[in-house]
Design a protein around this motif. Sequence first.
Motif, PDB file in Angstrom:
ATOM      1  N   SER A  51       0.832  -1.211   0.000  1.00 30.18           N
ATOM      2  CA  SER A  51       0.000   0.000   0.000  1.00 30.18           C
ATOM      3  C   SER A  51       0.862   1.254   0.000  1.00 30.18           C
ATOM      4  N   GLN A  52       1.945   1.234   0.755  1.00 31.74           N
ATOM      5  CA  GLN A  52       2.825   2.399   0.802  1.00 31.74           C
ATOM      6  C   GLN A  52       3.452   2.664  -0.557  1.00 31.74           C
ATOM      7  N   VAL A  53       3.859   1.611  -1.246  1.00 31.06           N
ATOM      8  CA  VAL A  53       4.430   1.787  -2.585  1.00 31.06           C
ATOM      9  C   VAL A  53       3.376   2.386  -3.513  1.00 31.06           C
ATOM     10  N   LEU A  54       2.143   1.906  -3.413  1.00 33.60           N
ATOM     11  CA  LEU A  54       1.077   2.441  -4.264  1.00 33.60           C
ATOM     12  C   LEU A  54       0.825   3.916  -3.980  1.00 33.60           C
ATOM     13  N   TRP A  55       0.782   4.320  -2.701  1.00 36.34           N
ATOM     14  CA  TRP A  55       0.565   5.740  -2.384  1.00 36.34           C
ATOM     15  C   TRP A  55       1.751   6.584  -2.834  1.00 36.34           C
ATOM     16  N   GLN A  56       2.964   6.026  -2.751  1.00 38.23           N
ATOM     17  CA  GLN A  56       4.137   6.751  -3.253  1.00 38.23           C
ATOM     18  C   GLN A  56       4.036   6.944  -4.765  1.00 38.23           C
ATOM     19  N   LEU A  57       3.601   5.914  -5.463  1.00 37.01           N
ATOM     20  CA  LEU A  57       3.417   6.037  -6.911  1.00 37.01           C
ATOM     21  C   LEU A  57       2.334   7.063  -7.241  1.00 37.01           C
ATOM     22  N   ALA A  58       1.287   7.110  -6.430  1.00 38.42           N
ATOM     23  CA  ALA A  58       0.230   8.103  -6.653  1.00 38.42           C
ATOM     24  C   ALA A  58       0.785   9.516  -6.468  1.00 38.42           C
ATOM     25  N   LEU A  59       1.596   9.714  -5.443  1.00 40.09           N
ATOM     26  CA  LEU A  59       2.230  11.021  -5.237  1.00 40.09           C
ATOM     27  C   LEU A  59       3.101  11.357  -6.446  1.00 40.09           C
ATOM     28  N   GLU A 123      13.550   1.637   1.709  1.00 41.09           N
ATOM     29  CA  GLU A 123      13.618   0.182   1.585  1.00 41.09           C
ATOM     30  C   GLU A 123      12.212  -0.391   1.600  1.00 41.09           C
ATOM     31  N   GLN A 124      12.069  -1.551   0.990  1.00 42.10           N
ATOM     32  CA  GLN A 124      10.742  -2.143   0.837  1.00 42.10           C
ATOM     33  C   GLN A 124      10.029  -2.309   2.171  1.00 42.10           C
ATOM     34  N   TYR A 125      10.733  -2.741   3.192  1.00 46.52           N
ATOM     35  CA  TYR A 125      10.058  -3.044   4.452  1.00 46.52           C
ATOM     36  C   TYR A 125      10.240  -1.960   5.514  1.00 46.52           C
ATOM     37  N   ARG A 126      10.876  -0.850   5.137  1.00 47.37           N
ATOM     38  CA  ARG A 126      10.967   0.311   6.030  1.00 47.37           C
ATOM     39  C   ARG A 126      10.590   1.533   5.208  1.00 47.37           C
ATOM     40  N   SER A 127       9.321   1.636   4.977  1.00 45.66           N
ATOM     41  CA  SER A 127       8.807   2.612   4.029  1.00 45.66           C
ATOM     42  C   SER A 127       8.497   3.944   4.707  1.00 45.66           C
ATOM     43  N   VAL A 128       8.379   4.972   3.875  1.00 45.74           N
ATOM     44  CA  VAL A 128       7.840   6.253   4.303  1.00 45.74           C
ATOM     45  C   VAL A 128       6.330   6.071   4.366  1.00 45.74           C
ATOM     46  N   GLU A 129       5.714   6.481   5.451  1.00 44.16           N
ATOM     47  CA  GLU A 129       4.267   6.280   5.546  1.00 44.16           C
ATOM     48  C   GLU A 129       3.522   7.432   4.879  1.00 44.16           C
ATOM     49  N   ILE A 130       2.764   7.085   3.871  1.00 47.19           N
ATOM     50  CA  ILE A 130       1.878   8.033   3.195  1.00 47.19           C
ATOM     51  C   ILE A 130       0.486   7.438   3.254  1.00 47.19           C
ATOM     52  N   ARG A 131      -0.460   8.241   3.709  1.00 45.46           N
ATOM     53  CA  ARG A 131      -1.843   7.760   3.825  1.00 45.46           C
ATOM     54  C   ARG A 131      -2.694   8.358   2.712  1.00 45.46           C
ATOM     55  N   GLU A 132      -3.831   7.744   2.512  1.00 53.62           N
ATOM     56  CA  GLU A 132      -4.781   8.276   1.542  1.00 53.62           C
ATOM     57  C   GLU A 132      -5.120   9.727   1.870  1.00 53.62           C
ATOM     58  N   SER A 133      -5.307  10.025   3.155  1.00 53.10           N
ATOM     59  CA  SER A 133      -5.655  11.395   3.550  1.00 53.10           C
ATOM     60  C   SER A 133      -4.556  12.383   3.146  1.00 53.10           C
ATOM     61  N   ASP A 134      -3.302  11.945   3.165  1.00 57.36           N
ATOM     62  CA  ASP A 134      -2.200  12.812   2.733  1.00 57.36           C
ATOM     63  C   ASP A 134      -2.338  13.151   1.243  1.00 57.36           C
ATOM     64  N   LEU A 135      -2.619  12.129   0.450  1.00 52.96           N
ATOM     65  CA  LEU A 135      -2.759  12.355  -0.997  1.00 52.96           C
ATOM     66  C   LEU A 135      -3.984  13.199  -1.303  1.00 52.96           C
ATOM     67  N   ILE A 136      -5.051  12.996  -0.558  1.00 59.19           N
ATOM     68  CA  ILE A 136      -6.253  13.814  -0.773  1.00 59.19           C
ATOM     69  C   ILE A 136      -5.938  15.272  -0.460  1.00 59.19           C
ATOM     70  N   GLU A 137      -5.200  15.511   0.605  1.00 62.62           N
ATOM     71  CA  GLU A 137      -4.789  16.882   0.952  1.00 62.62           C
ATOM     72  C   GLU A 137      -3.959  17.503  -0.172  1.00 62.62           C
ATOM     73  N   TYR A 138      -3.017  16.734  -0.701  1.00 57.74           N
ATOM     74  CA  TYR A 138      -2.153  17.225  -1.772  1.00 57.74           C
ATOM     75  C   TYR A 138      -2.949  17.507  -3.040  1.00 57.74           C
ATOM     76  N   VAL A 139      -3.786  16.563  -3.450  1.00 55.06           N
ATOM     77  CA  VAL A 139      -4.579  16.738  -4.668  1.00 55.06           C
ATOM     78  C   VAL A 139      -5.549  17.912  -4.509  1.00 55.06           C
ATOM     79  N   THR A 140      -6.092  18.104  -3.326  1.00 51.48           N
ATOM     80  CA  THR A 140      -6.974  19.250  -3.073  1.00 51.48           C
ATOM     81  C   THR A 140      -6.227  20.561  -3.299  1.00 51.48           C
ATOM     82  N   LEU A 141      -4.996  20.641  -2.813  1.00 48.74           N
ATOM     83  CA  LEU A 141      -4.161  21.825  -3.046  1.00 48.74           C
ATOM     84  C   LEU A 141      -3.940  22.035  -4.545  1.00 48.74           C
ATOM     85  N   LEU A 142      -3.586  20.978  -5.249  1.00 52.10           N
ATOM     86  CA  LEU A 142      -3.320  21.099  -6.687  1.00 52.10           C
ATOM     87  C   LEU A 142      -4.563  21.534  -7.450  1.00 52.10           C
ATOM     88  N   LYS A 143      -5.707  20.953  -7.111  1.00 53.91           N
ATOM     89  CA  LYS A 143      -6.955  21.319  -7.787  1.00 53.91           C
ATOM     90  C   LYS A 143      -7.336  22.768  -7.491  1.00 53.91           C
TER      91      LYS A 143
END
Length: 153
Positions: A51-59, A123-143
């Motif tokens: 999930s973290q990799v997917l949210w990173q890719l979304a960012l 690293e794969q098993y020590r990821s940066v935590e990005i949540r859906e709410s973080d991406l929603i906040e970012y996309v809201t700013l961009l929009k």
Amino acid sequence: MDQCLKLVRDFIQYQQEWLERQYADARKREPDIDIHGEIISDLANYGWCNSQVLWQLALWRCQGIFEAMMKNTFLKEPKKFYSGLVAKLDAMRAAGFQYSNEEYVELRNWGDLHNAISHAPPEQYRSVEIRESDLIEYVTLLKRLCARWREGL
């Protein structure tokens, strides 16, 4: 950007459903609650990492879309090279597109996170935590910025 977020949500939902099926299978195969608990714990951790990799890719994708829009839609200079987010933001301001200092700092912070993930991925098993709410906040700013800038076209 909305499609990107939807895609990630769908993958994470599918993964969650798969995890629930694995949990049910583990309970059937292994009567020892401690053993199937360990199996599920491992699977859940791998799911979280995925999930973290997917949210990173979304960012990463949303940042790319935003930068492309600045260059191609607002600045209308598809062939001009800008050496990054700051150069594009400077060109936007010079062209009369407004953003606040707070928005600038927020965009820079997101850009820094994007660059850190791009150039030195965790690293794969020590990821940066990005949540859906973080991406929603970012996309809201961009929009919000894009909507304001479209008014100026």
